[in-house]
Design a protein around this motif. Structure first.
Motif, PDB file in Angstrom:
ATOM      1  N   ASP A  12       0.648  -0.891   0.321  1.00  0.00           N
ATOM      2  CA  ASP A  12       0.243  -0.294  -0.088  1.00  0.00           C
ATOM      3  C   ASP A  12       0.600   1.687   0.057  1.00  0.00           C
ATOM      4  OD1 ASP A  12      -2.654  -2.014   0.082  1.00  0.00           O
ATOM      5  OD2 ASP A  12      -2.636  -1.464   2.792  1.00  0.00           O
ATOM      6  N   GLN A  16      -0.072   4.864  -1.912  1.00  0.00           N
ATOM      7  CA  GLN A  16       0.219   5.738  -1.278  1.00  0.00           C
ATOM      8  C   GLN A  16       1.133   7.214  -1.707  1.00  0.00           C
ATOM      9  OE1 GLN A  16      -0.650   4.034   2.677  1.00  0.00           O
ATOM     10  NE2 GLN A  16      -2.730   3.399   2.127  1.00  0.00           N
ATOM     11  N   TYR A  46      -6.675  13.448  -0.762  1.00  0.00           N
ATOM     12  CA  TYR A  46      -6.491  12.063   0.366  1.00  0.00           C
ATOM     13  C   TYR A  46      -5.659  12.035   1.163  1.00  0.00           C
ATOM     14  CZ  TYR A  46      -5.542   7.472   0.380  1.00  0.00           C
ATOM     15  OH  TYR A  46      -5.470   6.007   0.532  1.00  0.00           O
ATOM     16  N   ALA A  48      -3.804   9.491   3.644  1.00  0.00           N
ATOM     17  CA  ALA A  48      -3.599   8.169   4.197  1.00  0.00           C
ATOM     18  C   ALA A  48      -4.319   7.322   5.433  1.00  0.00           C
ATOM     19  CB  ALA A  48      -2.816   7.352   3.077  1.00  0.00           C
ATOM     20  N   HIS A  51      -8.506   7.124   5.562  1.00  0.00           N
ATOM     21  CA  HIS A  51      -8.768   6.875   4.822  1.00  0.00           C
ATOM     22  C   HIS A  51      -9.939   7.433   3.778  1.00  0.00           C
ATOM     23  CE1 HIS A  51      -6.824   2.725   5.648  1.00  0.00           C
ATOM     24  NE2 HIS A  51      -6.890   3.335   7.472  1.00  0.00           N
ATOM     25  N   GLU A  52      -9.237   8.866   3.608  1.00  0.00           N
ATOM     26  CA  GLU A  52     -10.651   9.600   3.133  1.00  0.00           C
ATOM     27  C   GLU A  52      -9.985   9.924   1.892  1.00  0.00           C
ATOM     28  OE1 GLU A  52     -12.925  11.251   6.296  1.00  0.00           O
ATOM     29  OE2 GLU A  52     -11.933  12.469   6.516  1.00  0.00           O
ATOM     30  N   CYS A 112     -14.998   4.215  -3.142  1.00  0.00           N
ATOM     31  CA  CYS A 112     -15.938   5.403  -1.924  1.00  0.00           C
ATOM     32  C   CYS A 112     -17.426   5.089  -1.833  1.00  0.00           C
ATOM     33  CB  CYS A 112     -15.381   6.481  -1.834  1.00  0.00           C
ATOM     34  SG  CYS A 112     -13.506   7.157  -2.457  1.00  0.00           S
ATOM     35  N   GLU A 163     -15.194   8.203   2.205  1.00  0.00           N
ATOM     36  CA  GLU A 163     -14.726   7.664   2.595  1.00  0.00           C
ATOM     37  C   GLU A 163     -14.475   6.066   1.580  1.00  0.00           C
ATOM     38  OE1 GLU A 163     -16.515   4.369   5.645  1.00  0.00           O
ATOM     39  OE2 GLU A 163     -18.088   5.830   4.885  1.00  0.00           O
TER      40      GLU A 163
END
Length: 213
Positions: A12, A16, A46, A48, A51-52, A112, A163
């Motif tokens: 990830d 990210q 964004y 991280a 998470h949104e 999302c 989200e």
């Protein structure tokens, strides 16, 4: 989006980190009955850790109707792309004209759930988060729900909190090709040095497996 094993991010952190430097994309929502998907180009911030992603756009935007009918959306970001001519990709020992052209690119798609925000205080908070991302050096008046200049403008926008429920990422940079072919492509990209070539070459070199000794 098809993602072959050699195109998937290593973890990830890879996607990210890439997304942290790419904050403009397209938000796709399901269209109303009989309509195709609705797509809105937009800047976003964004986060991280949360998470949104957060963004906003004008109240008259027709996308709001689609989001209220179905909050499931896709935020898509594509960049660092370039075209690779066929001869560059020819396998060693085969005629250059037998090489097949392709595209290099990086892409992240965030599935999302969209949360529409109309409360003035909440909108101001989301705008402050966006300002901290896009204009960290400051220089603008504080964003408040009742102070100038933003307070009187808040009624003209709606904020959006996205989200993230699923993330898919792809780094398409000849990961399946032999090292000899990859080195040839990297060399040709450096020689051509056209739009997008340097960024694509950087990804390719970063993801190229180390030489075995």
């Amino acid at each position: 989006m098809l993602i072959h094993p050699w195109e998937a991010p290593s973890d990830d952190t890879e996607w990210q980190s890439w997304l942290a430097g790419h904050d403009f994309g397209q938000l796709a929502g399901n269209g109303l009955a009989g309509d195709p998907p609705w797509v809105q180009p937009l800047h976003f911030a964004y986060d991280a850790d949360r998470h949104e992603a957060v963004t906003h756009f004008a109240r008259p935007n027709p996308l709001w109707r689609a989001l209220e009918a179905d909050p499931s959306v896709l935020l898509s970001v594509v960049d660092d792309y370039t075209f690779i001519p066929g001869p560059w990709q020819a396998a060693e020992g085969t005629p250059p004209e037998h090489g097949v052209p392709t595209s290099f690119y990086a892409a992240v798609q965030l599935r999302c759930t969209a949360h529409v925000v109309d409360d003035p205080e909440e909108k101001a908070e989301l705008l402050r988060r966006q300002m901290a991302h896009f204009q960290p050096e400051g220089g603008s008046a504080p964003v408040t729900a009742d102070g100038p200049p933003y307070g009187r403008m808040l009624s003209g926008i709606r904020a959006l909190r996205l989200e993230v429920t699923e993330a898919r990422a792809k780094f398409k940079y000849a990961g399946k090709k032999s090292r000899e072919v990859q080195e040839r492509i990297a060399r040709r990209l450096a020689e051509r040095d056209g739009p997008g070539d340097a960024a694509a070459r950087s990804h390719q070199l970063r993801r190229m497996p180390p030489v075995r000794t």
